[in-house]
Design a protein around this motif. Structure first.
Motif, PDB file in Angstrom:
ATOM      1  N   UNK A   1      -0.513  -9.579  -4.358  1.00 53.16           N
ATOM      2  CA  UNK A   1      -0.353 -10.875  -3.849  1.00 53.16           C
ATOM      3  C   UNK A   1       0.606 -11.484  -5.038  1.00 53.16           C
ATOM      4  N   UNK A   2       1.829 -11.833  -4.702  1.00 47.82           N
ATOM      5  CA  UNK A   2       2.479 -12.697  -5.780  1.00 47.82           C
ATOM      6  C   UNK A   2       2.525 -14.067  -5.325  1.00 47.82           C
ATOM      7  N   UNK A   3       1.718 -15.067  -6.091  1.00 49.59           N
ATOM      8  CA  UNK A   3       1.550 -16.343  -5.619  1.00 49.59           C
ATOM      9  C   UNK A   3       2.596 -17.492  -6.467  1.00 49.59           C
ATOM     10  N   UNK A   4       3.565 -17.945  -5.885  1.00 47.59           N
ATOM     11  CA  UNK A   4       4.470 -18.764  -6.518  1.00 47.59           C
ATOM     12  C   UNK A   4       4.618 -20.207  -5.796  1.00 47.59           C
ATOM     13  N   UNK A   5       5.171 -21.343  -6.652  1.00 47.43           N
ATOM     14  CA  UNK A   5       5.484 -22.412  -6.151  1.00 47.43           C
ATOM     15  C   UNK A   5       6.728 -22.691  -5.600  1.00 47.43           C
ATOM     16  N   UNK A   6       6.817 -23.563  -4.696  1.00 50.51           N
ATOM     17  CA  UNK A   6       8.327 -23.836  -4.176  1.00 50.51           C
ATOM     18  C   UNK A   6       9.344 -24.474  -5.342  1.00 50.51           C
TER      19      UNK A   6
ATOM     20  N   UNK B   1       4.206 -20.683   2.903  1.00 50.07           N
ATOM     21  CA  UNK B   1       4.285 -19.714   3.814  1.00 50.07           C
ATOM     22  C   UNK B   1       4.063 -18.571   3.040  1.00 50.07           C
ATOM     23  N   UNK B   2       4.138 -17.402   3.827  1.00 51.80           N
ATOM     24  CA  UNK B   2       4.035 -16.022   3.122  1.00 51.80           C
ATOM     25  C   UNK B   2       5.016 -15.105   3.874  1.00 51.80           C
ATOM     26  N   UNK B   3       5.516 -14.249   2.739  1.00 52.60           N
ATOM     27  CA  UNK B   3       6.707 -13.244   3.055  1.00 52.60           C
ATOM     28  C   UNK B   3       6.272 -11.824   2.772  1.00 52.60           C
ATOM     29  N   UNK B   4       6.828 -10.826   3.444  1.00 53.79           N
ATOM     30  CA  UNK B   4       6.675  -9.475   3.031  1.00 53.79           C
ATOM     31  C   UNK B   4       7.463  -9.162   1.822  1.00 53.79           C
ATOM     32  N   UNK B   5       6.803  -8.303   0.927  1.00 55.08           N
ATOM     33  CA  UNK B   5       7.454  -7.788  -0.137  1.00 55.08           C
ATOM     34  C   UNK B   5       7.350  -6.142   0.475  1.00 55.08           C
ATOM     35  N   UNK B   6       8.297  -5.565   0.407  1.00 50.01           N
ATOM     36  CA  UNK B   6       8.194  -4.073   0.897  1.00 50.01           C
ATOM     37  C   UNK B   6       9.350  -3.128   0.020  1.00 50.01           C
ATOM     38  N   UNK B   7       8.582  -1.857   0.002  1.00 58.85           N
ATOM     39  CA  UNK B   7       9.524  -0.685  -0.362  1.00 58.85           C
ATOM     40  C   UNK B   7       9.540   0.145   0.300  1.00 58.85           C
ATOM     41  N   UNK B   8      10.524   0.967   0.621  1.00 55.71           N
ATOM     42  CA  UNK B   8      10.657   2.126   1.544  1.00 55.71           C
ATOM     43  C   UNK B   8      11.641   3.302   1.001  1.00 55.71           C
ATOM     44  N   UNK B   9      11.361   4.429   1.573  1.00 54.30           N
ATOM     45  CA  UNK B   9      12.099   5.474   1.037  1.00 54.30           C
ATOM     46  C   UNK B   9      13.630   5.814   1.312  1.00 54.30           C
ATOM     47  N   UNK B  10      14.524   5.901   0.321  1.00 44.56           N
ATOM     48  CA  UNK B  10      15.781   6.132   0.479  1.00 44.56           C
ATOM     49  C   UNK B  10      16.214   7.520  -0.112  1.00 44.56           C
ATOM     50  N   UNK B  11      17.337   8.138   0.640  1.00 48.83           N
ATOM     51  CA  UNK B  11      18.070   9.252  -0.049  1.00 48.83           C
ATOM     52  C   UNK B  11      17.162  10.516   0.376  1.00 48.83           C
ATOM     53  N   UNK B  12      16.085  10.573   1.028  1.00 48.31           N
ATOM     54  CA  UNK B  12      15.535  11.744   1.644  1.00 48.31           C
ATOM     55  C   UNK B  12      14.937  11.560   3.141  1.00 48.31           C
ATOM     56  N   UNK B  13      15.286  12.508   3.836  1.00 52.16           N
ATOM     57  CA  UNK B  13      15.048  12.356   5.274  1.00 52.16           C
ATOM     58  C   UNK B  13      13.344  12.553   5.526  1.00 52.16           C
ATOM     59  N   UNK B  14      13.376  11.290   6.362  1.00 51.41           N
ATOM     60  CA  UNK B  14      11.889  10.879   6.479  1.00 51.41           C
ATOM     61  C   UNK B  14      10.954  12.408   7.159  1.00 51.41           C
ATOM     62  N   UNK B  15       9.778  12.495   6.682  1.00 44.17           N
ATOM     63  CA  UNK B  15       8.910  13.457   7.372  1.00 44.17           C
ATOM     64  C   UNK B  15       8.206  13.284   8.419  1.00 44.17           C
ATOM     65  N   UNK B  16       7.486  14.112   8.877  1.00 44.02           N
ATOM     66  CA  UNK B  16       6.929  13.841  10.117  1.00 44.02           C
ATOM     67  C   UNK B  16       5.358  13.847   9.877  1.00 44.02           C
TER      68      UNK B  16
ATOM     69  N   UNK C   1       3.665  -5.649  -0.068  1.00 42.72           N
ATOM     70  CA  UNK C   1       2.906  -6.606  -0.737  1.00 42.72           C
ATOM     71  C   UNK C   1       3.185  -8.008  -0.314  1.00 42.72           C
ATOM     72  N   UNK C   2       2.367  -9.127  -0.887  1.00 37.56           N
ATOM     73  CA  UNK C   2       2.962 -10.432  -0.074  1.00 37.56           C
ATOM     74  C   UNK C   2       3.392 -11.362  -0.966  1.00 37.56           C
ATOM     75  N   UNK C   3       4.393 -12.242  -0.857  1.00 33.88           N
ATOM     76  CA  UNK C   3       4.752 -13.353  -1.744  1.00 33.88           C
ATOM     77  C   UNK C   3       4.315 -14.462  -1.091  1.00 33.88           C
ATOM     78  N   UNK C   4       3.342 -15.225  -1.619  1.00 33.76           N
ATOM     79  CA  UNK C   4       2.568 -16.230  -1.279  1.00 33.76           C
ATOM     80  C   UNK C   4       2.877 -17.552  -2.108  1.00 33.76           C
ATOM     81  N   UNK C   5       3.400 -18.475  -0.992  1.00 31.04           N
ATOM     82  CA  UNK C   5       3.719 -19.763  -1.433  1.00 31.04           C
ATOM     83  C   UNK C   5       2.670 -20.724  -1.443  1.00 31.04           C
TER      84      UNK C   5
END
Length: 581
Positions: free
Chosen positions: A220-225, A290-305, A313-317
Motif C-alpha cells: 500500500x502506497x499512502x499519499x496525500x493529495x 480514494x484508492x487506485x490499483x497499481x499493477x504489473x503485467x507480463x510483456x514480450x512472452x505469450x501467456x501460459x495456460x 498493489x494499492x495507491x491510497x489517498x
C-alpha cells in the motif's frame, strides 16, 4: 558567522561513511503469493534487507552462508566496483562461491546515486528469491534535478511454485524441459496466486483475500493529495518482462539504471529484467481521496495456460482507509504482450539528461570505436542438449575464477583463444532457425579488452530453433554503464551507423534487444577486471547465453585483490602448495 557554519555543515554532510552490515543467508518457509513455499532469505526476511547509502559511502557486508548444501554469492547490480572487481559477486568470474558455513566480507564503494538492487549470481538462486533493493542517495551539496515530497521503492519479481533445483535439472536435460511461465508476479515480494480480481474484475466473485496472510498482503502506497512522489522501480525477474501502470495516473520518467534522463510522460512503462527506473507521480490526477490499483503485467512472452495474473498493489489517498474500500473499478489493462511497437516507442524515448551541473556527470560517447564486437543470439543443439549460444559458443564457467587465473598467471584455467568478434557465417539469415548440424561448442574463452579502448557491441537477435519464434533478451554488463546508441530492425550492417545517437544516448547497465532486431551500445574499457555480459533472463544464462570481458589484463596482474575471494580451483591448489610446511 552564518556563512562559516553553512560551509562546515556542507563539509560534514558530504563526508562519506562506512556502512557495516551482517547478513545470514538461509532457506525459509514463506508465502510470497499466499501459497507456502521455500525462499532464500537474508536475516530471516524476503526480499532481503534494503540497503540505503549515500554516493561515496563504503558498504561492508559480512555474509555467512547457512544454506548447508550449496554455495552462494551476491552481485551488486549496477555498482561498477572500480578498484574492487573481486567484490562484483559473480561465481567463477570474480570470486569463488562462498561455501556452506563460510563467511565472506564484501566491501565496495557506491560511487553515484541511483536505484539499484542486489541478487544471487550462483546457479539460479535469483529465481529462489535471493534479492533485495540497494538505494543510493545524492551526497550533499548535490541534489537530483527534480523535487518531490516523498518516495517509495518497488522491487518487481516473478515467482514459481516449482523448486529451483528441479528447474535447473529440467533445463540441463535431454530433452529440454523449460520452466514455463511464472505462477505469480510479486511487488516487494508480495503477490496473489489464483486471484480473480487480478485476472478480471468481478466484484460479486472476488476471491482475493487481501487480509488472510501478512506475507502476501498487497503493498500500500499512502499519499496525500496535491503532492509529488518519487517511485523507484527495479526488476529482478528471472524470466518475465513487465509493464507497470497506476490506474488513472500518468507517470514522469526521470531516471534509468542510476542515470538521469530527460523527463517524459507515460501512461505505462515496460521494464525488463535487470532494469531500474524512477518515475514521478503527481497526486492531483483524481478525486482528492480514494484508492487506485497499481499493477504489473507480463510483456514480450505469450501467456501460459493459465496466464500469469498481474500483481496488484494499492495507491491510497489519505485519509481513505486502504483496507476498508478497495478500488471500485477493474484493474488497468496492460498493452498486449506482443505489441512491440509500444515497447520500442518507450525505449526510443529515453534520452540522457545533459547540462552543466556537475552532479549530472554526463559526457557524450566518443565518436569512434576502436573495436566492434557483433554478438549473434541463437539457440543450438550441442550433443542433443538445447543451449543458447553467442556466435555459436555456449558459455561455460571454469572452476577457477577468471580474475584469480589472470591475476596469478594460471593460463590453463580457461581457454586462451579469444571468441570471434563476429558470427562465423556473414550470410546467416536471422529469420531462419540455425541448422541442426551446427558447429556450436561449449567454451569458457574470454574477450580481452586493452585498457581505455572504446568498444562497440552490437546485439543481434535471430530465430530460435522453433521457426517464427524470436524472444526479447535484456542484456546486463557488469562493471560499467554503457551508451545505448540505438535499436534497429533485421540484420545489422555498417550502414546502420547513420542511425546511431551520439548526442544524448542514455547511459544504462541493462538494455533490451527486440525479436529479429539489433541493439548497439558503446563503452570505454576503463575498469580493470573481469566482467560478465549476459542475458539477464535466469534460464537463458543457465543455458549459456553470455560472454566474458577481461579488461586491462596487465593491470589486473598488478592490482591488489582479496585473496579470500579467489582461493578455489587451481588458485586454491597453488596457495595450498605455497603454504605447505
Amino acid at each position: 558567522m552564518f556563512s562559516c557554519f553553512w560551509l562546515i555543515f556542507l563539509v560534514q554532510s558530504s563526508v562519506a561513511k562506512v556502512i557495516q552490515l551482517k547478513w545470514e543467508v538461509e532457506y525459509k518457509h514463506w508465502s510470497p503469493d499466499c501459497i507456502e513455499s521455500v525462499v532464500m532469505a537474508i536475516n530471516g526476511t524476503f526480499p532481503g534487507p534494503t540497503i540505503e547509502a549515500t554516493a561515496g559511502d563504503t558498504v561492508n557486508i559480512t555474509l555467512t552462508n547457512h544454506l548447508h548444501t550449496e554455495g552462494v554469492v551476491i552481485h551488486w547490480h549496477g555498482i561498477t566496483q572500480k578498484g574492487t572487481p573481486w567484490a562484483d559477486g559473480t561465481a567463477s568470474i570474480s570470486q569463488c562461491a562462498i561455501n556452506a558455513g563460510e563467511t565472506f566480507v564484501y566491501s565496495f564503494t557506491v560511487e553515484k546515486a541511483g536505484t539499484f538492487f542486489y541478487h544471487g549470481h550462483y546457479g539460479m538462486q535469483r529465481s529462489a528469491g535471493l534479492y533485495g533493493s540497494l538505494i543510493v542517495h545524492e551526497a550533499e551539496p548535490h541534489r537530483q534535478p527534480f523535487k518531490y515530497d516523498g518516495e517509495f521503492n518497488l522491487l518487481l519479481s516473478d515467482w514459481w511454485h516449482q523448486n529451483v533445483h528441479r528447474q535447473e535439472v529440467d533445463l540441463s536435460g535431454v530433452p529440454l524441459v523449460f520452466i514455463g511461465e511464472p505462477q505469480s508476479l510479486l511487488i516487494n515480494g508480495k503477490g496473489q496466486y489464483n486471484c480473480s480480481i487480478a485476472a478480471h474484475f468481478d466484484e460479486s466473485k472476488n476471491v482475493c483475500n487481501f487480509t488472510e496472510k501478512e506475507q502476501c498482503k498487497p503493498e500500500i502506497l499512502q499519499v496525500k493529495p496535491n503532492k509529488k512522489y518519487r517511485i523507484r522501480l527495479a526488476s529482478t525477474t528471472a524470466l518475465a518482462s513487465l509493464n507497470f501502470m497506476i490506474q488513472g495516473h500518468k507517470l514522469e520518467v526521470v531516471e534509468a539504471d542510476g542515470n538521469y534522463v530527460k523527463p517524459f510522460l507515460v501512461d505505462d512503462l515496460d521494464i525488463y529484467s535487470g532494469e531500474s527506473y524512477s518515475v514521478l507521480l503527481n497526486t492531483n490526477q483524481g478525486p482528492p481521496s480514494g484508492n487506485y490499483w497499481i499493477s504489473i503485467g507480463i510483456r514480450g512472452r505469450k501467456p501460459g495456460k493459465p496466464p500469469t495474473p498481474p500483481a496488484l498493489a494499492i495507491l491510497n489517498y489519505y485519509p481513505m482507509t486502504p483496507v476498508s474500500k478497495h478500488p471500485s473499478s477493474a484493474p488497468p489493462v496492460h498493452p498486449v504482450w506482443d505489441n512491440y511497437t509500444h515497447s520500442k516507442l518507450f525505449s526510443n524515448s529515453i534520452k540522457a539528461l545533459t547540462g552543466p551541473k556537475s552532479y549530472l556527470n554526463y559526457k557524450p560517447p566518443p565518436l569512434k570505436q576502436d573495436r566492434r564486437i557483433v554478438l549473434l543470439n541463437t539457440q543450438n543443439y550441442i550433443n542433443n542438449y538445447t543451449k543458447w549460444t553467442i556466435n555459436n559458443i555456449s558459455l561455460t564457467l571454469p572452476s577457477t575464477p577468471y580474475l584469480g587465473a589472470i591475476k596469478y598467471g594460471i593460463d590453463n584455467a580457461f581457454t586462451q583463444q579469444s571468441p570471434p568478434d563476429h558470427y562465423n557465417s556473414p550470410n546467416y539469415n536471422i529469420n531462419y532457425p540455425p541448422p541442426r548440424d551446427t558447429n556450436a561448442i561449449h567454451s569458457n574463452a574470454v574477450y580481452k579488452l586493452p585498457s581505455n579502448k572504446v568498444i562497440d557491441v552490437v546485439l543481434q537477435n535471430a530465430n530460435m530453433l522453433t521457426e517464427g519464434h524470436s524472444e526479447i533478451h535484456p542484456w546486463h554488463l557488469h562493471g560499467h554503464d554503457f551508451w545505448v546508441l540505438g535499436y534497429g530492425e533485421g540484420k545489422f550492417s555498417d550502414a546502420n551507423e547513420t542511425l546511431f545517437n551520439t548526442v544524448d544516448p542514455p547511459l544504462r547497465n541493462t538494455v533490451v534487444v527486440y525479436p529479429y532486431g539489433w541493439t548497439a551500445l558503446r563503452f570505454e574499457a576503463d575498469n580493470p577486471g573481469v566482467w560478465a555480459f549476459h542475458c539477464h533472463i535466469e534460464p537463458h544464462l543457465h543455458m549459456g547465453m553470455g560472454v566474458i570481458f577481461a579488461e586491462a589484463v596487465e593491470e589486473i596482474k598488478k592490482m591488489k585483490v582479496n585473496k579470500e575471494a579467489l582461493v578455489c580451483g587451481l588458485t586454491g591448489k597453488m596457495f595450498m602448495n605455497s603454504h605447505r610446511d
